[in-house]
Design a protein around this motif. Sequence first.
Motif, PDB file in Angstrom:
ATOM      1  N   ILE A   1       0.833  -1.204   0.000  1.00  0.00           N
ATOM      2  CA  ILE A   1       0.000   0.000   0.000  1.00  0.00           C
ATOM      3  C   ILE A   1       0.869   1.256   0.000  1.00  0.00           C
ATOM      4  O   ILE A   1       0.559   2.236  -0.679  1.00  0.00           O
ATOM      5  CB  ILE A   1      -0.969  -0.009   1.194  1.00  0.00           C
ATOM      6  N   LEU A   2       1.989   1.238   0.729  1.00  0.00           N
ATOM      7  CA  LEU A   2       2.891   2.385   0.736  1.00  0.00           C
ATOM      8  C   LEU A   2       3.479   2.625  -0.652  1.00  0.00           C
ATOM      9  O   LEU A   2       3.538   3.771  -1.121  1.00  0.00           O
ATOM     10  CB  LEU A   2       4.015   2.185   1.757  1.00  0.00           C
ATOM     11  N   ALA A   3       3.906   1.561  -1.321  1.00  0.00           N
ATOM     12  CA  ALA A   3       4.442   1.703  -2.678  1.00  0.00           C
ATOM     13  C   ALA A   3       3.386   2.260  -3.628  1.00  0.00           C
ATOM     14  O   ALA A   3       3.669   3.180  -4.418  1.00  0.00           O
ATOM     15  CB  ALA A   3       4.969   0.362  -3.174  1.00  0.00           C
ATOM     16  N   MET A   4       2.164   1.747  -3.534  1.00  0.00           N
ATOM     17  CA  MET A   4       1.099   2.235  -4.403  1.00  0.00           C
ATOM     18  C   MET A   4       0.710   3.679  -4.066  1.00  0.00           C
ATOM     19  O   MET A   4       0.370   4.460  -4.954  1.00  0.00           O
ATOM     20  CB  MET A   4      -0.132   1.327  -4.304  1.00  0.00           C
TER      21      MET A   4
ATOM     22  N   TYR B   1       0.898   6.592  -6.733  1.00  0.00           N
ATOM     23  CA  TYR B   1      -0.346   7.330  -6.993  1.00  0.00           C
ATOM     24  C   TYR B   1      -0.166   8.825  -6.727  1.00  0.00           C
ATOM     25  O   TYR B   1      -0.652   9.659  -7.492  1.00  0.00           O
ATOM     26  CB  TYR B   1      -1.474   6.767  -6.121  1.00  0.00           C
ATOM     27  N   ALA B   2       0.535   9.160  -5.651  1.00  0.00           N
ATOM     28  CA  ALA B   2       0.728  10.574  -5.320  1.00  0.00           C
ATOM     29  C   ALA B   2       1.589  11.281  -6.363  1.00  0.00           C
ATOM     30  O   ALA B   2       1.328  12.436  -6.716  1.00  0.00           O
ATOM     31  CB  ALA B   2       1.364  10.696  -3.936  1.00  0.00           C
ATOM     32  N   VAL B   3       2.610  10.582  -6.874  1.00  0.00           N
ATOM     33  CA  VAL B   3       3.492  11.204  -7.869  1.00  0.00           C
ATOM     34  C   VAL B   3       2.783  11.354  -9.211  1.00  0.00           C
ATOM     35  O   VAL B   3       2.867  12.407  -9.853  1.00  0.00           O
ATOM     36  CB  VAL B   3       4.791  10.368  -8.014  1.00  0.00           C
ATOM     37  N   TRP B   4       2.062  10.337  -9.643  1.00  0.00           N
ATOM     38  CA  TRP B   4       1.450  10.387 -10.957  1.00  0.00           C
ATOM     39  C   TRP B   4       0.167  11.198 -11.006  1.00  0.00           C
ATOM     40  O   TRP B   4      -0.086  11.904 -11.965  1.00  0.00           O
ATOM     41  CB  TRP B   4       1.165   8.975 -11.464  1.00  0.00           C
ATOM     42  N   SER B   5      -0.667  11.089  -9.984  1.00  0.00           N
ATOM     43  CA  SER B   5      -1.981  11.734 -10.087  1.00  0.00           C
ATOM     44  C   SER B   5      -1.997  13.161  -9.547  1.00  0.00           C
ATOM     45  O   SER B   5      -2.782  13.978  -9.992  1.00  0.00           O
ATOM     46  CB  SER B   5      -3.028  10.914  -9.334  1.00  0.00           C
ATOM     47  N   LYS B   6      -1.141  13.441  -8.555  1.00  0.00           N
ATOM     48  CA  LYS B   6      -1.133  14.747  -7.902  1.00  0.00           C
ATOM     49  C   LYS B   6      -2.513  15.113  -7.372  1.00  0.00           C
ATOM     50  O   LYS B   6      -2.921  16.268  -7.375  1.00  0.00           O
ATOM     51  CB  LYS B   6      -0.610  15.831  -8.839  1.00  0.00           C
ATOM     52  N   GLU B   7      -3.229  14.105  -6.912  1.00  0.00           N
ATOM     53  CA  GLU B   7      -4.584  14.290  -6.372  1.00  0.00           C
ATOM     54  C   GLU B   7      -4.512  14.064  -4.868  1.00  0.00           C
ATOM     55  O   GLU B   7      -4.152  12.981  -4.408  1.00  0.00           O
ATOM     56  CB  GLU B   7      -5.530  13.296  -7.044  1.00  0.00           C
ATOM     57  N   PRO B   8      -4.824  15.080  -4.052  1.00  0.00           N
ATOM     58  CA  PRO B   8      -4.562  14.966  -2.615  1.00  0.00           C
ATOM     59  C   PRO B   8      -5.489  14.017  -1.859  1.00  0.00           C
ATOM     60  O   PRO B   8      -5.058  13.371  -0.901  1.00  0.00           O
ATOM     61  CB  PRO B   8      -4.714  16.395  -2.108  1.00  0.00           C
TER      62      PRO B   8
END
Length: 132
Positions: free
Chosen positions: A15-18, A22-29
């Motif tokens: 989950i940490l890796a995902m 996800y945070a780097v690619w989507s930039k959705e908080p």
Amino acid sequence: MKIQGKMFIWLSVFILAMAIVYAVWSKEPAGSTALFLAFGLSIMVGYYLTFTARRVDTGAQDNKEADVADDAGELGFFSPHSWQPLALAVGGALAFLGVAVGWWLMYFSAPIILVGLWGWVFEYYRGENRTQ
């Protein structure tokens, strides 16, 4: 419990890796925050299970030679002929229907829920099982 603890620890790593990807690619908080919180929850459960596994006896799930029946035990007491869950289900269904149709339906569902709950709690406090 050792197996479950290890499973949650590995799940938290995944989950940490995902969450990072996800945070780097989507930039959705919102989604990133939810994934990091899921990581925190998973690591807490995994730590608790591995910490507790050291203090309790080895269960059948930790023994590779164990059968399924080795972990069977007391499941509890279940009332064989109770009608109270049906009353609670009807009252709950009417209550949820009241949210969709109109709040006036709660006037009919509340007494059914209360009678079903009262009957279920005090089901064995009458007759020969009554305490004096």
